[in-house]
Design an enzyme around this catalytic site. Structure first.
Site, PDB file in Angstrom:
ATOM      1  N   HIS A   1       4.358  -5.208 -10.794  1.00 36.72           N
ATOM      2  CA  HIS A   1       4.805  -3.816 -10.761  1.00 36.72           C
ATOM      3  C   HIS A   1       4.746  -3.204  -9.360  1.00 36.72           C
ATOM      4  CE1 HIS A   1       6.593  -0.614 -12.857  1.00 36.72           C
ATOM      5  NE2 HIS A   1       5.573   0.183 -12.955  1.00 36.72           N
TER       6      HIS A   1
ATOM      7  N   HIS B   1      -1.038   1.046 -11.961  1.00 35.83           N
ATOM      8  CA  HIS B   1       0.261   0.961 -11.310  1.00 35.83           C
ATOM      9  C   HIS B   1       0.112   0.422  -9.886  1.00 35.83           C
ATOM     10  CE1 HIS B   1       2.802   3.001 -14.239  1.00 35.83           C
ATOM     11  NE2 HIS B   1       3.813   2.892 -13.397  1.00 35.83           N
TER      12      HIS B   1
ATOM     13  N   SER C   1      -2.586   5.547 -12.795  1.00 35.99           N
ATOM     14  CA  SER C   1      -2.195   5.658 -11.388  1.00 35.99           C
ATOM     15  C   SER C   1      -3.340   5.208 -10.488  1.00 35.99           C
ATOM     16  CB  SER C   1      -1.847   7.118 -11.079  1.00 35.99           C
ATOM     17  OG  SER C   1      -1.801   7.315  -9.685  1.00 35.99           O
TER      18      SER C   1
ATOM     19  N   GLU D   1       6.127  -0.944 -19.958  1.00 32.91           N
ATOM     20  CA  GLU D   1       4.885  -0.333 -19.512  1.00 32.91           C
ATOM     21  C   GLU D   1       4.251   0.403 -20.678  1.00 32.91           C
ATOM     22  OE1 GLU D   1       5.362   1.588 -15.657  1.00 32.91           O
ATOM     23  OE2 GLU D   1       7.451   0.988 -15.659  1.00 32.91           O
TER      24      GLU D   1
ATOM     25  N   TYR E   1       9.076   2.489 -20.756  1.00 33.56           N
ATOM     26  CA  TYR E   1       7.714   2.794 -21.229  1.00 33.56           C
ATOM     27  C   TYR E   1       7.574   2.669 -22.740  1.00 33.56           C
ATOM     28  CZ  TYR E   1       6.371   4.341 -16.597  1.00 33.56           C
ATOM     29  OH  TYR E   1       6.055   4.364 -15.262  1.00 33.56           O
TER      30      TYR E   1
ATOM     31  N   ASP F   1       4.226 -13.021   9.170  1.00 32.95           N
ATOM     32  CA  ASP F   1       4.624 -11.736   8.572  1.00 32.95           C
ATOM     33  C   ASP F   1       4.033 -11.547   7.177  1.00 32.95           C
ATOM     34  OD1 ASP F   1       6.263 -13.274   6.931  1.00 32.95           O
ATOM     35  OD2 ASP F   1       8.116 -12.743   7.956  1.00 32.95           O
TER      36      ASP F   1
ATOM     37  N   SER G   1       0.855 -11.771   6.728  1.00 36.00           N
ATOM     38  CA  SER G   1      -0.512 -11.312   6.959  1.00 36.00           C
ATOM     39  C   SER G   1      -0.629  -9.802   6.758  1.00 36.00           C
ATOM     40  CB  SER G   1      -0.951 -11.643   8.388  1.00 36.00           C
ATOM     41  OG  SER G   1      -0.907 -13.032   8.601  1.00 36.00           O
TER      42      SER G   1
END
Ligand SMILES: *[C@@H]1O[C@H](CO)[C@@H](O)[C@H](O)[C@H]1NC(C)=O
Ligand SMILES: *[C@@H]1O[C@H](CO)[C@@H](O)[C@H](O)[C@H]1NC(C)=O
Ligand SMILES: *[C@@H]1O[C@H](CO)[C@@H](O)[C@H](O)[C@H]1NC(C)=O
Ligand SMILES: *[C@@H]1O[C@H](CO)[C@@H](O)[C@H](O)[C@H]1NC(C)=O
Ligand SMILES: *[C@@H]1O[C@H](CO)[C@@H](O)[C@H](O)[C@H]1NC(C)=O
Ligand SMILES: *[C@@H]1O[C@H](CO)[C@@H](O)[C@H](O)[C@H]1NC(C)=O
Ligand SMILES: *[C@@H]1O[C@H](CO)[C@@H](O)[C@H](O)[C@H]1NC(C)=O
Ligand SMILES: *[C@@H]1O[C@H](CO)[C@@H](O)[C@H](O)[C@H]1NC(C)=O
Ligand SMILES: *[C@@H]1O[C@H](CO)[C@@H](O)[C@H](O)[C@H]1NC(C)=O
Length: 732
Positions: free
Chosen positions: A142, A251, A302, A488, A528, A661, A663
């Site tokens: 996600h 999330h 969240s 979700e 959802y 890149d 990292s």
């Protein structure tokens, strides 16, 4: 006395005999220890519990990091422009000697139906019937910062700029490659499970909806989000760890919609940390240990745990509709826990990693028993379920409510929509009716009290706007059940589903002490799934419950059916259900081919526009800018890098790559200017652990030019000047 003497002698004999036995045992144990260098609780051979065959694999699935919209916030301004961290697919295969299952968690927003169908086709071509719809679960972490464009339904094609082959290919090939690697390293091993709670890493973003659930039900739980972290630890027969999967409901939106770099967000960072830990000395994305951090019932969870406030005034937002007195919905945003989004990503990712690592280290409860699985395709538009004995309820054709367009306090919603709307807005309804057609009375009634914004189930041009056929699937490994959920689920929906599946599994007596976990964003995306009670409030999650108020009821019914079939060992009697469509016509792609690249006069691609300083300290940020080409010209970038940070090794007189890149410490920004000129700025956040020495930063890319009428793509590279890194000033 005599007796005593007599007994004394025999006591000595007995003691000697005991000593001999003990010494022999010690010798045998020592020999055993020497033969198996590491021991483990329940170490082999254990005749009672035959080992599983286990394979783990990880592969890069990063797509084009330029110009393509990022999948998640549906914000048209948020288009890829570089790389923060790379995206990986992580695959785990478990075989009980008779049946096998594959669990994949990939650093992408969600699995789409199209992506899954393409992966299954590729697997069929390679492996025949070994890996199929029913024993392969694909789940997305996600992250909202992966390239979009891998959907076949119109609504998603519109927000993604179409169905984009250049995005689909690296995803399909990366996922399949992770399965290939897992398949080719399968070996006998053991699985242990453990769980714990992680606080201060998730916050319910629709508490008003949650509070509409029955009080008796809420009273059974301490929190309004699930704090549980479940870990499966995979070892070989020597007890050496080979991989781990964990599930936690939050999330992956620590990175907000102002970020333009491809990023695996907080969950990807947790994987990164554990893999770097276990694969010491390896560059990111390399090494044999695979750590998957899977999504779960994160619908209302969240990571922005400082909560929402008005960006313009700093005051709290309205509790019921998450809007601000001045500026409305778009000013209300949730933040934290860090100083900025990178810091927040780091903190949440680190919290999840630390918890999983602790649970991994202390996992002793062995998972034993058969591997089973059940899968069905369901037409979710007309599932009818009997509730309360006689009452029948039904799902609806898909539709999105007004509050969908409001977005959430984690991002989205530039228009004047507000969450919690149970009445439509004549202004937007008018526009909708003119452009797209109005919803039928039947659909309106079915979705009540949702005011319908997009009646997607009644919109079919140029292809259906939303799916109708949905995957439901459960896999079990011993007494661990993984529910693959096509969207979700909110906290409470997930709790109800886990309980229902546990009841069915345990009803037959074969499953005991079952651990049931939800793998979110799996197989197909249907937005959802709230509870019936949460749906009544019509915040974002309720407005995005596309099959109507009884969506969860229908899923509970379907998953109970799967669980019962597994418990009764009657999976073969389950009908497969209607096969989903694989559209070959009317897919559209609004992305023009990447344009030719231009460069400043008298320069070459890879030349320096802004040079590094000669010296830096640990904790500084090194920055260098190159004349660049469009990263889309680099084609398939999997297992490659646009960036290296290299350190000079005085002993071998060679440059050693210390970062790519992928990292966490590097950021690759691609900036497109006017005149088709572009540049690449590479930043290196020098960690405090960086050894003193001489360094350079290199950049690799491709540019496109026209030779006559023929476009030609050419590789280029550039290097910064050499610079020194020294220990912090005060430490010297
Ligand atoms: C949100 O709710 C408050 C009352 O709680 C109200 O004053 C405000 O107008 C609402 N905002 C919008 C945009 O509907
Ligand atoms: C996103 O995060 C940055 C800090 O990294 C912050 O300046 C910005 O306000 C945030 N934007 C939103 C919409 O949350
Ligand atoms: C799903 O069911 C509805 C209602 O029965 C039907 O009209 C529709 O054609 C079905 N969808 C598919 C893709 O089979
Ligand atoms: C089912 O019955 C319960 C208890 O009688 C009631 O609270 C609930 O509202 C009913 N559900 C529906 C959808 O009618
Ligand atoms: C949204 O904006 C339109 C146009 O400005 C306006 O007519 C409408 O009343 C607004 N709706 C709300 C709920 O503010
Ligand atoms: C839909 O409902 C409205 C209001 O109840 C009614 O006026 C209209 O005739 C209905 N439309 C159809 C096609 O039945
Ligand atoms: C490019 O090089 C030419 C020839 O050396 C020179 O005349 C011209 O001024 C240079 N242009 C720029 C912008 O440096
Ligand atoms: C890189 O390109 C951007 C966009 O054109 C521009 O604003 C910036 O100044 C450039 N940087 C350098 C160092 O040239
Ligand atoms: C490596 O050699 C260079 C040049 O000889 C020297 O300046 C530098 O200090 C050396 N680096 C280390 C870490 O010893």
């Amino acid at each position: 006395m005599a007796d005593r003497k007599c007994c004394g002698v025999s006591a000595v004999k007995v003691a000697l005999a005991v000593l001999l036995v003990v010494m022999t045992m010690v010798c045998i144990t020592l020999m055993a220890l020497m033969l198996t260098p590491t021991t483990h609780t329940g170490s082999d051979p254990d005749p009672q519990n035959p080992p599983y065959l286990i394979g783990v694999g990880r592969a890069d699935c990063t797509g084009p990091p330029a110009e393509i919209p990022l999948m998640g916030y549906a914000n048209p301004q948020q288009k890829a422009a570089g790389i923060h961290t790379r995206l990986y697919s992580r695959a785990f295969i478990v075989d009980d000697g008779n049946q096998r299952v594959v669990f994949v968690t990939a650093d992408i927003g969600m699995i789409s139906q199209r992506l899954r169908l393409e992966v299954l086709r590729a697997l069929k071509e390679k492996y025949g019937t070994l890996y199929r719809r029913d024993n392969v679960v694909l789940s997305g972490t996600h992250t909202h910062c992966g390239p979009a464009g891998y959907f076949q339904y119109t609504l998603f094609m519109i927000t993604s700029n179409g169905y984009i082959k250049a995005v689909v290919e690296p995803l399909v090939n990366g996922i399949v490659k992770s399965i290939d690697i897992a398949h080719s390293n399968m070996r006998p091993g053991r699985i242990y499970r453990n769980k714990g709670e992680l606080e201060d890493s998730s916050l319910n973003r629709s508490p008003h909806s949650y509070l509409n659930n029955p009080k008796e039900e809420r009273n059974r739980y301490k929190w309004n989000t699930d704090k549980q972290v479940l870990v499966l630890k995979f070892t070989d027969l020597d007890g050496d760890g080979i991989g781990m999967i964990s599930w936690f409901a939050v999330h992956a939106v620590s990175m907000n919609y102002t970020n333009r770099m491809v990023s695996s967000d907080n969950m990807g960072y947790a994987s990164y940390l554990l893999e770097q830990d276990k694969n010491r000395g390896e560059l990111p994305g390399q090494g044999s240990f695979v750590a998957g951090f899977s999504s779960s019932n994160l619908g209302d969870a969240s990571p922005n745990i400082k909560g929402p406030h008005c960006m313009n005034t700093g005051l709290p937002c309205d509790y019921l509709n998450s809007s601000c007195p001045v500026g409305g919905t778009k000013e209300c945003k949730a933040f934290g826990p860090g100083e900025d989004m990178f810091d927040s990503t780091r903190i949440i990712g680190h919290n999840v990693y630390m918890k999983a690592k602790e649970l991994y280290a202390s996992a002793v409860q062995e998972v034993t028993g058969q591997v089973r699985f059940a899968h069905q395709w369901v037409n979710m538009t007309d599932v009818t379920v009997q509730i309360n004995g006689t009452h029948t309820v039904s799902t609806c054709k898909p539709a999105l409510g007004h509050s969908f367009a409001a977005g959430t306090t984690d991002g989205g919603g530039d228009l004047n929509f507000t969450q919690g709307a149970v009445e439509g807005d004549p202004f937007w309804d008018g526009i909708r009716d003119t452009l797209l057609g109005s919803p039928s009375n039947q659909t309106k009634e079915c979705h009540h009290p949702k005011p319908i914004l997009f009646s997607t189930g009644e919109m079919n041009w140029p292809l259906p706007w939303h799916p109708q056929i949905v995957d439901v699937q459960i896999i079990t490994i011993g007494a661990v059940a993984v529910i693959a959920v096509p969207g979700e689920m909110t906290t409470m929906s997930g709790r109800r589903l886990r309980q229902a599946v546990r009841e069915e599994l345990e009803s037959e007596g074969t499953f005991k002490d079952t651990e049931v976990v939800i793998a979110g964003l799996s197989n197909i995306y249907t937005h959802y799934i709230t509870t019936y009670e949460e749906y009544q409030v019509q915040r974002y999650e309720g407005a995005s419950t596309i099959f109507g108020p009884h969506t969860l009821t229908a899923y509970l019914h379907k998953y109970r059916g799967l669980a019962r079939a597994i418990a009764q060992n009657k999976v073969s009697e389950l009908p497969a259900g209607p096969e989903p469509p694989f559209f070959t016509e009317n897919l559209f792609n609004l992305m023009a081919a990447a344009a030719v690249d231009r460069k400043p006069e008298n320069s070459s691609f890879g030349d320096i526009l802004e040079q590094v300083y000669p010296i830096y300290r640990q904790g500084d940020v090194v920055s260098v800018t190159f004349v660049a080409g469009n990263p889309r010209h680099s084609g398939d970038i999997r297992e490659k890098t646009f960036v290296t940070v290299e350190m000079y090794d005085n002993r071998t007189e060679t440059w050693e790559v210390v970062h790519t890149d992928a990292s966490w410490e590097t950021r690759f920004h691609w900036l497109k200017g006017t005149n088709r000129q572009s540049n690449a700025t590479i930043e290196w956040y020098v960690p405090s652990s960086a050894p003193s020495g001489s360094y350079r930063i290199r950049h690799f890319g491709h540019y496109k030019e026209m030779k006559g009428l023929r476009p030609v793509i050419t590789a280029y590279e550039g290097s910064s000047d050499i610079f020194r890194v020294t220990e912090s000033f005060y430490q010297q």
